[in-house]
Design a protein around this motif. Sequence first.
Motif, PDB file in Angstrom:
ATOM      1  N   VAL A  57       0.830  -1.205   0.000  1.00 52.63           N
ATOM      2  CA  VAL A  57       0.000   0.000   0.000  1.00 52.63           C
ATOM      3  C   VAL A  57       0.868   1.261   0.000  1.00 52.63           C
ATOM      4  CG1 VAL A  57      -1.726   1.305   1.314  1.00 52.63           C
ATOM      5  CG2 VAL A  57      -1.937  -1.174   1.106  1.00 52.63           C
ATOM      6  N   ALA A  58       1.903   1.288   0.835  1.00 57.79           N
ATOM      7  CA  ALA A  58       2.791   2.452   0.877  1.00 57.79           C
ATOM      8  C   ALA A  58       3.474   2.656  -0.472  1.00 57.79           C
ATOM      9  CB  ALA A  58       3.834   2.278   1.978  1.00 57.79           C
ATOM     10  N   SER A  59       3.916   1.585  -1.077  1.00 50.58           N
ATOM     11  CA  SER A  59       4.551   1.662  -2.381  1.00 50.58           C
ATOM     12  C   SER A  59       3.580   2.209  -3.428  1.00 50.58           C
ATOM     13  CB  SER A  59       5.054   0.279  -2.790  1.00 50.58           C
ATOM     14  OG  SER A  59       5.680   0.327  -4.035  1.00 50.58           O
ATOM     15  N   MET A  60       2.335   1.760  -3.382  1.00 53.75           N
ATOM     16  CA  MET A  60       1.319   2.225  -4.321  1.00 53.75           C
ATOM     17  C   MET A  60       1.105   3.736  -4.192  1.00 53.75           C
ATOM     18  SD  MET A  60      -2.763   1.406  -4.356  1.00 53.75           S
ATOM     19  CE  MET A  60      -2.958   2.291  -2.816  1.00 53.75           C
ATOM     20  N   TYR A  61       0.971   4.226  -2.954  1.00 55.29           N
ATOM     21  CA  TYR A  61       0.759   5.658  -2.750  1.00 55.29           C
ATOM     22  C   TYR A  61       1.978   6.480  -3.141  1.00 55.29           C
ATOM     23  CZ  TYR A  61      -3.784   5.096  -0.559  1.00 55.29           C
ATOM     24  OH  TYR A  61      -5.109   4.821  -0.324  1.00 55.29           O
ATOM     25  N   LEU A  62       3.178   5.966  -2.898  1.00 55.73           N
ATOM     26  CA  LEU A  62       4.386   6.672  -3.323  1.00 55.73           C
ATOM     27  C   LEU A  62       4.446   6.792  -4.842  1.00 55.73           C
ATOM     28  CD1 LEU A  62       7.217   5.292  -1.033  1.00 55.73           C
ATOM     29  CD2 LEU A  62       6.404   7.641  -1.165  1.00 55.73           C
ATOM     30  N   GLU A  63       4.174   5.703  -5.519  1.00 56.21           N
ATOM     31  CA  GLU A  63       4.202   5.738  -6.983  1.00 56.21           C
ATOM     32  C   GLU A  63       3.132   6.671  -7.536  1.00 56.21           C
ATOM     33  OE1 GLU A  63       5.381   1.975  -9.088  1.00 56.21           O
ATOM     34  OE2 GLU A  63       4.930   1.136  -7.104  1.00 56.21           O
ATOM     35  N   ARG A  64       1.971   6.662  -6.935  1.00 53.91           N
ATOM     36  CA  ARG A  64       0.897   7.562  -7.366  1.00 53.91           C
ATOM     37  C   ARG A  64       1.309   9.026  -7.179  1.00 53.91           C
ATOM     38  NH1 ARG A  64      -4.799   6.306  -4.840  1.00 53.91           N
ATOM     39  NH2 ARG A  64      -4.443   4.441  -6.081  1.00 53.91           N
ATOM     40  N   TYR A  65       1.895   9.325  -6.032  1.00 53.07           N
ATOM     41  CA  TYR A  65       2.361  10.688  -5.750  1.00 53.07           C
ATOM     42  C   TYR A  65       3.425  11.117  -6.762  1.00 53.07           C
ATOM     43  CZ  TYR A  65       5.516  14.057  -3.493  1.00 53.07           C
ATOM     44  OH  TYR A  65       6.354  15.110  -3.241  1.00 53.07           O
ATOM     45  N   LEU A  66       4.374  10.241  -7.047  1.00 56.14           N
ATOM     46  CA  LEU A  66       5.445  10.581  -7.988  1.00 56.14           C
ATOM     47  C   LEU A  66       4.912  10.807  -9.399  1.00 56.14           C
ATOM     48  CD1 LEU A  66       8.274   8.230  -6.740  1.00 56.14           C
ATOM     49  CD2 LEU A  66       8.097  10.704  -6.427  1.00 56.14           C
ATOM     50  N   LYS A  67       3.904  10.076  -9.792  1.00 56.60           N
ATOM     51  CA  LYS A  67       3.304  10.260 -11.120  1.00 56.60           C
ATOM     52  C   LYS A  67       2.624  11.623 -11.234  1.00 56.60           C
ATOM     53  CE  LYS A  67       2.626   5.433 -12.214  1.00 56.60           C
ATOM     54  NZ  LYS A  67       1.687   4.311 -12.343  1.00 56.60           N
ATOM     55  N   GLU A  68       2.124  12.153 -10.113  1.00 56.51           N
ATOM     56  CA  GLU A  68       1.433  13.444 -10.120  1.00 56.51           C
ATOM     57  C   GLU A  68       2.394  14.628 -10.096  1.00 56.51           C
ATOM     58  OE1 GLU A  68      -1.599  13.740  -7.144  1.00 56.51           O
ATOM     59  OE2 GLU A  68      -2.432  11.791  -7.677  1.00 56.51           O
ATOM     60  N   ARG A  69       3.621  14.396  -9.684  1.00 56.59           N
ATOM     61  CA  ARG A  69       4.600  15.490  -9.623  1.00 56.59           C
ATOM     62  C   ARG A  69       5.055  15.865 -11.022  1.00 56.59           C
ATOM     63  NH1 ARG A  69       9.198  14.273  -5.287  1.00 56.59           N
ATOM     64  NH2 ARG A  69      10.325  15.604  -6.743  1.00 56.59           N
ATOM     65  N   GLU A  70       4.919  17.127 -11.356  1.00 57.43           N
ATOM     66  CA  GLU A  70       5.309  17.606 -12.678  1.00 57.43           C
ATOM     67  C   GLU A  70       6.822  17.666 -12.838  1.00 57.43           C
ATOM     68  OE1 GLU A  70       3.353  21.302 -13.344  1.00 57.43           O
ATOM     69  OE2 GLU A  70       1.372  20.425 -13.157  1.00 57.43           O
ATOM     70  N   ASP A  71       7.533  17.932 -11.767  1.00 59.66           N
ATOM     71  CA  ASP A  71       8.985  18.090 -11.820  1.00 59.66           C
ATOM     72  C   ASP A  71       9.730  16.776 -11.664  1.00 59.66           C
ATOM     73  OD1 ASP A  71       8.369  17.626  -9.125  1.00 59.66           O
ATOM     74  OD2 ASP A  71      10.201  18.622  -8.498  1.00 59.66           O
ATOM     75  N   CYS A  72       8.997  15.707 -11.581  1.00 57.36           N
ATOM     76  CA  CYS A  72       9.587  14.439 -11.160  1.00 57.36           C
ATOM     77  C   CYS A  72      10.422  13.778 -12.246  1.00 57.36           C
ATOM     78  CB  CYS A  72       8.485  13.488 -10.711  1.00 57.36           C
ATOM     79  SG  CYS A  72       9.136  12.023  -9.954  1.00 57.36           S
ATOM     80  N   ASN A  73      11.673  13.576 -11.910  1.00 59.46           N
ATOM     81  CA  ASN A  73      12.551  12.713 -12.681  1.00 59.46           C
ATOM     82  C   ASN A  73      12.743  11.511 -11.766  1.00 59.46           C
ATOM     83  OD1 ASN A  73      14.757  11.284 -13.633  1.00 59.46           O
ATOM     84  ND2 ASN A  73      15.851  13.109 -14.275  1.00 59.46           N
ATOM     85  N   LEU A  74      12.324  10.352 -12.180  1.00 67.66           N
ATOM     86  CA  LEU A  74      12.304   9.197 -11.287  1.00 67.66           C
ATOM     87  C   LEU A  74      13.679   8.721 -10.847  1.00 67.66           C
ATOM     88  CD1 LEU A  74       9.339   7.153 -12.730  1.00 67.66           C
ATOM     89  CD2 LEU A  74       9.374   8.663 -10.746  1.00 67.66           C
ATOM     90  N   ASN A  75      14.724   9.402 -11.278  1.00 68.92           N
ATOM     91  CA  ASN A  75      16.061   8.983 -10.885  1.00 68.92           C
ATOM     92  C   ASN A  75      16.744   9.938  -9.918  1.00 68.92           C
ATOM     93  OD1 ASN A  75      16.030   6.658 -12.553  1.00 68.92           O
ATOM     94  ND2 ASN A  75      16.370   7.966 -14.310  1.00 68.92           N
TER      95      ASN A  75
END
Length: 83
Positions: A57-75
């Motif tokens: 569940v925590a992993s799911m919410y983290l991934e969801r949050y990161l997908k919503e971030r416009e500035d997000c570079n996953l690295n």
Amino acid sequence: MHLYLSRDIALIHFLHATGCRVSEVVSVDISDVDFQNRELVAYGKGGKERTVYLTQVASMYLERYLKEREDCNLNVGYMFLKK
């Protein structure tokens, strides 16, 4: 969902799943998290390092949050940004 609400939900689940201190969480980089194995290395007091694990569940919410971030570079970059 509003970005800050997503961040707050992800943060609460992250804290609950890992048992990390807030001081440890603020230094977590996106690249520190291994989403496939749902684990990361947290750096605590005195630079001590320990492996902590995320729940599904925590992993799911983290991934969801990161997908919503416009500035997000996953690295690169800090996991949790302030407002």
